[in-house]
Design a protein around this motif. Structure first.
Motif, PDB file in Angstrom:
ATOM      1  N   UNK A  10       0.830  -1.104   0.090  1.00  0.00           N
ATOM      2  CA  UNK A  10       0.014   0.253   0.052  1.00  0.00           C
ATOM      3  C   UNK A  10       1.234   1.092  -0.289  1.00  0.00           C
ATOM      4  N   UNK A  11       1.881   0.983   0.753  1.00  0.00           N
ATOM      5  CA  UNK A  11       3.483   2.595   0.596  1.00  0.00           C
ATOM      6  C   UNK A  11       3.669   2.998  -0.669  1.00  0.00           C
ATOM      7  N   UNK A  12       3.830   1.132  -1.107  1.00  0.00           N
ATOM      8  CA  UNK A  12       4.842   1.879  -2.776  1.00  0.00           C
ATOM      9  C   UNK A  12       3.366   2.077  -3.357  1.00  0.00           C
ATOM     10  N   UNK A  13       2.685   1.675  -3.196  1.00  0.00           N
ATOM     11  CA  UNK A  13       1.412   2.057  -4.375  1.00  0.00           C
ATOM     12  C   UNK A  13       1.214   3.744  -3.488  1.00  0.00           C
ATOM     13  N   UNK A  14       0.966   4.154  -2.763  1.00  0.00           N
ATOM     14  CA  UNK A  14       0.876   5.590  -2.531  1.00  0.00           C
ATOM     15  C   UNK A  14       1.561   6.465  -2.577  1.00  0.00           C
ATOM     16  N   UNK A  15       2.728   5.295  -2.746  1.00  0.00           N
ATOM     17  CA  UNK A  15       4.106   6.286  -3.441  1.00  0.00           C
ATOM     18  C   UNK A  15       4.202   6.858  -5.070  1.00  0.00           C
ATOM     19  N   UNK A  16       3.532   6.039  -5.173  1.00  0.00           N
ATOM     20  CA  UNK A  16       3.899   6.026  -7.127  1.00  0.00           C
ATOM     21  C   UNK A  16       2.421   6.714  -7.309  1.00  0.00           C
ATOM     22  N   UNK A  19       4.514  10.555  -7.092  1.00  0.00           N
ATOM     23  CA  UNK A  19       5.199  10.344  -8.862  1.00  0.00           C
ATOM     24  C   UNK A  19       4.451  10.850  -9.365  1.00  0.00           C
ATOM     25  N   UNK A  20       3.238   9.617  -9.910  1.00  0.00           N
ATOM     26  CA  UNK A  20       3.121   9.981 -10.909  1.00  0.00           C
ATOM     27  C   UNK A  20       1.902  11.803 -11.056  1.00  0.00           C
ATOM     28  N   UNK A  21       1.123  11.919  -9.932  1.00  0.00           N
ATOM     29  CA  UNK A  21       0.824  13.188  -9.436  1.00  0.00           C
ATOM     30  C   UNK A  21       1.314  14.208 -10.259  1.00  0.00           C
ATOM     31  N   UNK A  30       8.348   2.045 -11.447  1.00  0.00           N
ATOM     32  CA  UNK A  30       8.980   1.298 -10.570  1.00  0.00           C
ATOM     33  C   UNK A  30       8.669   1.190  -9.294  1.00  0.00           C
ATOM     34  N   UNK A  31       8.066   1.700  -8.629  1.00  0.00           N
ATOM     35  CA  UNK A  31       7.303   2.038  -7.011  1.00  0.00           C
ATOM     36  C   UNK A  31       6.128   1.236  -7.583  1.00  0.00           C
TER      37      UNK A  31
END
Length: 907
Positions: A10-16, A19-21, A30-31
């Protein structure tokens, strides 16, 4: 553990997502990929695949976008986001029917969604167009072939038009596939077999379209036409046909190497294609063409150029050099056959003035592609065997071939040249043939001696024996062609030996006299171009002397004769022309001269004090002006255009150095652009040595800073300038290069949204931000001004609101700095941001406690520009949110605004 892993994904998805935004799609990808590696939940994996598809769409990798979206849809067939993303990917891949069915599914799931309806309507109309053209195309293709293959058709215009239509059609994927399916390859083969130049050209150019980026079609075409036929067309006498065949083969090589770029995966997955056999087959025929007596001279050159482009690895990152090893095994002797050809001797292969240079470059590239001592040792043995085979038992013609081979190797992989030079008897033969009565033999030997002087480990031996010999030849030879080469030999030997041969003892006196003689030969059109080229070689050495430079730029005829040679067919003169110009413009590195010129500079210093008075800036500036008037820019532009092996990376670097010197003064830049300098600098800034690319990029920056970029780089060219300019922002560049890169990007960012998007795509924004923290105030200012123009982009405005970022805080604080220019740039950015993106207004009071006093100071500033910017920011903040407006009114802001509103002098 299960819970912890869940959290991690979940954290990685939130980071992704963050970054996408923020527009960093590569890092977001990568995330998400990392999240997939730790996630087990099917629903979560589906979302991650859907998010990855969005990243791939942004990164323009449509095949992977389609694959990821499909995985999300397999998990949930009602996932409209994944369906929509897959339809976008399919559309880009040309599979319109499948794209339509995905969109129809989206519309049935969300009938009210306007975006889906609009997309479906647009796609429907483009499908309709495609169907219409396809049915038209069918009859057209047959018609065009009928006209072209009808021997009784006398209307040349009609034929010309049919040929042109066929070529244009083949450039489009649908058209190319249509020609291919309508038995087009057999018909194109018939056109090739007519042996009529215009029909052959039409066929070759159409085949380029069919093969471009499509591996399976290329393999089928190669199987049908056959490598022997293609290599025979390359070897024809007609220059344009040979060049078109060369172009086709290059495209075929690329398609065979690149693999499945445009191919439709559905059809291809069943067959695994192995193209390495086809690659080797084509290369084998090229190698055979080199020694084929019936092949034309330019066909041979084209084959050499192709081998240079396709055999060696493009970058050291590729680990596989098996193609080079295979070519050395199968074809090194064939390549040396061209390099050892002595023009005009009995039964020699037809070659051009460029063939030997191309051979040297190819040998050099093959040698550089070797990875270990054993591979290099094998190369040396093959070269030594070849030289011995000619040297022993073939009388004089064989000795000449052996010496010519040595020359060719010394100009290419000089390690190999030095090795063969040390074979028994070679050097003695060179020295004895220098005194030959036969001009052709003497030429071969003197040239070999000159190349040896440049590179040989035994330079001192050559110096001892060669100088007296060359002096004799220079004084007593009847032939200019020999004297001119002897002169260059003396210039080189004086430097290579490093011994104290002061130039003044040479030949008939001083450097100046020799230079005058070189200029005289250069201007004498009665002498053949091959010999006049050596006069430029001489000047490349002699122009180390500032007096020689001064006399050369005064001699307009000599300059123009040199430029004329630079534009001629003989490309081997390029390096000498570029070296002479680098010397005249003093654009070499002053701390460390060009490595090849290092020895020369040592030698030059024996006659010149550290800096000659005529090398002071005002002299250099005057010389640059004179070169500009004589037409140096069009000569350089012509040199860069040449698709030729002689345009090596070190040669490109010299040309970039000269260009940078030519645009030093702002008032000269318009003229440089008008004569084609801007256009020539773009390729120089994109490939070559790192120094060369940087110098060219810096010259582009100088032009972009002081001229209107849309005039200097018209049309699409302006977008090509972005990447070189961004390269100047890298940390290893100098402060001046960073500064000029930022200034140039500021100009471009102010022109259009499309340019700002291109700058974003080149990942420049994080670097621009980095320079806003720079110690040096000019760099800091340039970065802030650049950010001000970039802030017109929606993506950049969003960055100022990103969580945990200090971007907005820095802009507010800079608006209160002492440096007025910096305040102007920062407050301008705030005015722009608050106007275009109102949510920023609410954030300003949260970033620093000093926000109010900074805004008040702007309004109270003596500068009307700063007051105006401050007023715009306050107005936007008043309109944005009630709580911000209340804070402003509670301060002294109202009184300040009342005073300013009454000021008649500042409307």
């Amino acid at each position: 553990a299960g819970v912890r892993r869940q959290v991690t994904a979940e954290q990685l998805r939130a980071r992704g997502n963050a970054l996408f935004q923020a527009g960093d799609h590569g890092a977001a990808l990568a995330a998400y990929t990392e999240a997939l590696s730790v996630s087990d939940a099917a629903s979560e994996r589906a979302v991650l695949h859907r998010n990855r598809a969005a990243c791939y769409l942004k990164l323009e990798d449509y095949a992977k976008a389609e694959a990821d979206a499909t995985k999300a849809i397999e998990a949930d067939g009602r996932d409209v986001k994944a369906l929509f993303r897959r339809s976008q990917a399919l559309q880009q891949l040309g599979r319109l029917d499948q794209a339509v069915s995905d969109l129809q599914r989206c519309v049935s799931l969300e009938p009210r969604n306007k975006a889906f309806q609009e997309a479906l309507r647009a796609l429907g109309s483009s499908m309709h167009e495609k169907m219409k053209t396809m049915s038209c195309t069918d009859s057209k293709v047959e018609q065009m072939f009928q006209i072209l293959l009808d021997l009784d058709e006398k209307d040349e215009d009609k034929k010309q038009k049919a040929a042109q239509n066929l070529i244009v059609l083949a450039r489009e994927e649908a058209g190319a596939e249509k020609i291919f399916q309508s038995d087009g390859v057999r018909l194109l083969m018939q056109l090739l077999d007519t042996a009529k130049a215009d029909l052959m050209l039409a066929a070759l150019r159409t085949l380029v379209g069919l093969c471009s980026g499509h591996r399976s079609r290329t393999m089928a075409i190669l199987a049908e036409l056959g490598a022997p036929r293609l290599s025979a067309v390359l070897g024809v006498e007609h220059e344009q046909v040979s060049l078109a065949a060369c172009n086709l083969l290059h495209v075929m090589f690329d398609s065979l190497k690149e693999g499945l770029q445009k191919d439709f995966r559905g059809k291809e997955d069943a067959v695994v294609l192995d193209s390495s056999r086809d690659l080797k087959l084509l290369i084998k025929h090229l190698l055979e063409l080199l020694v084929l007596e019936g092949a034309s001279a330019h066909g041979r050159d084209n084959a050499l150029n192709l081998l240079i482009k396709v055999v060696p690895r493009k970058s050291p990152k590729e680990t596989n050099n098996s193609l080079s090893l295979w070519v050395i095994d199968q074809g090194l002797k064939k390549i040396l056959e061209v390099g050892s050809t002595v023009c005009g001797s009995l039964g020699s292969l037809p070659v051009t003035e460029n063939s030997r240079m191309s051979t040297s470059v190819l040998l050099s590239k093959l040698y550089e592609d070797l990875k270990c001592d054993a591979e290099r040792e094998n190369f040396h043995h093959l070269c030594e065997d070849y030289v011995r085979s000619w040297f022993e038992g073939h009388e004089l013609p064989g000795k000449l071939r052996a010496i010519q081979t040595v020359s060719c190797l010394l100009q290419g992989p000089s390690d190999a040249g030095n090795r063969v030079l040390e074979l028994e008897g070679i050097m003695d033969s060179v020295l004895s043939l220098c005194a030959s009565v036969c001009e052709a033999h003497q030429l071969v030997a003197v040239e070999a001696l000159i190349h040896a002087a440049d590179k040989a480990k035994r330079a001192s031996f050559i110096t001892a024996n060669g100088v007296s010999l060359l002096k004799e030849i220079y004084k007593h030879s009847e032939r200019d062609s020999i004297r001119i080469r002897a002169l260059v030999g003396l210039c080189k030997l004086g430097s290579a030996g490093g011994t104290d041969f002061s130039m003044k003892q040479f030949a008939e006196g001083s450097t100046m006299k020799l230079a005058k003689q070189c200029r005289k030969w250069l201007c004498n059109e009665a002498i053949d171009a091959g010999t006049r080229r050596w006069a430029v070689e001489g000047l490349a050495y002699l122009t180390f002397d500032a007096d020689v430079k001064e006399e050369f730029v005064e001699d307009k005829a000599a300059m123009q004769a040199m430029f004329h040679l630079a534009k001629s067919e003989d490309r081997s003169v390029l390096y000498a022309v570029a070296s002479t110009l680098v010397n005249c413009t003093n654009s070499y590195d002053h701390e460390e001269p060009d490595p090849q010129m290092l020895e020369l500079a040592k030698y030059a210093k024996q006659h010149i004090p550290e800096q000659h008075p005529k090398d002071k800036p005002e002299f250099v500036k005057r010389r640059v002006r004179k070169l500009l008037v004589a037409g140096v820019v069009s000569a350089l532009a012509c040199m860069v255009k040449s698709e030729n092996p002689a345009l090596t990376n070190s040669c490109r670097e010299l040309i970039s150095r000269v260009f940078l010197a030519l645009v030093e003064e702002a008032e000269d830049r318009g003229g440089v652009v008008a004569q084609g300098g801007g256009k020539a600098l773009i390729p120089l800034s994109l490939e070559g040595t790192e120094v060369g690319q940087t110098k060219a990029a810096q010259a582009l920056a100088k032009i972009t800073i002081t001229s209107n970029p849309e005039m200097a780089f018209p049309g699409e060219r302006i977008y090509e300038v972005v990447r070189p300019l961004v390269s100047l922002l890298h940390l290893q560049r100098t402060g001046l290069e960073n500064f000029e890169g930022l200034m140039a990007l500021t100009n471009l960012a102010g022109i259009s949204e499309r340019l700002r998007q291109k700058i974003l795509k080149e990942r420049a924004v994080p670097m621009i931000e980095g320079y806003m923290f720079e110690e040096h105030e000019l760099i800091r200012l340039a970065a802030t001004e650049c950010m001000c123009n970039m802030a017109m982009s929606k993506e950049v405005q969003e960055l100022f609101l990103a969580e945990g970022s200090d971007r907005l805080k820095l802009m507010v604080l800079y608006s209160g700095e002492e440096d007025e220019k910096l305040r102007r740039a920062a407050s301008g950015t705030l005015a722009m941001l608050t106007s275009l993106h109102p949510p920023i207004c609410k954030r300003i009071p949260q970033v620093t406690v000093h926000w109010l006093e900074i805004l008040q100071a702007l309004l109270l500033s003596p500068s009307a520009e700063l007051q105006h910017r401050g007023a715009v920011v306050v107005m936007n903040m008043m309109a944005a949110a009630r709580e911000v407006a209340e804070q402003l009114i509670a301060s002294e802001m109202l009184e300040i605004l009342s005073v300013l509103a009454k000021d008649k002098d500042k409307p």
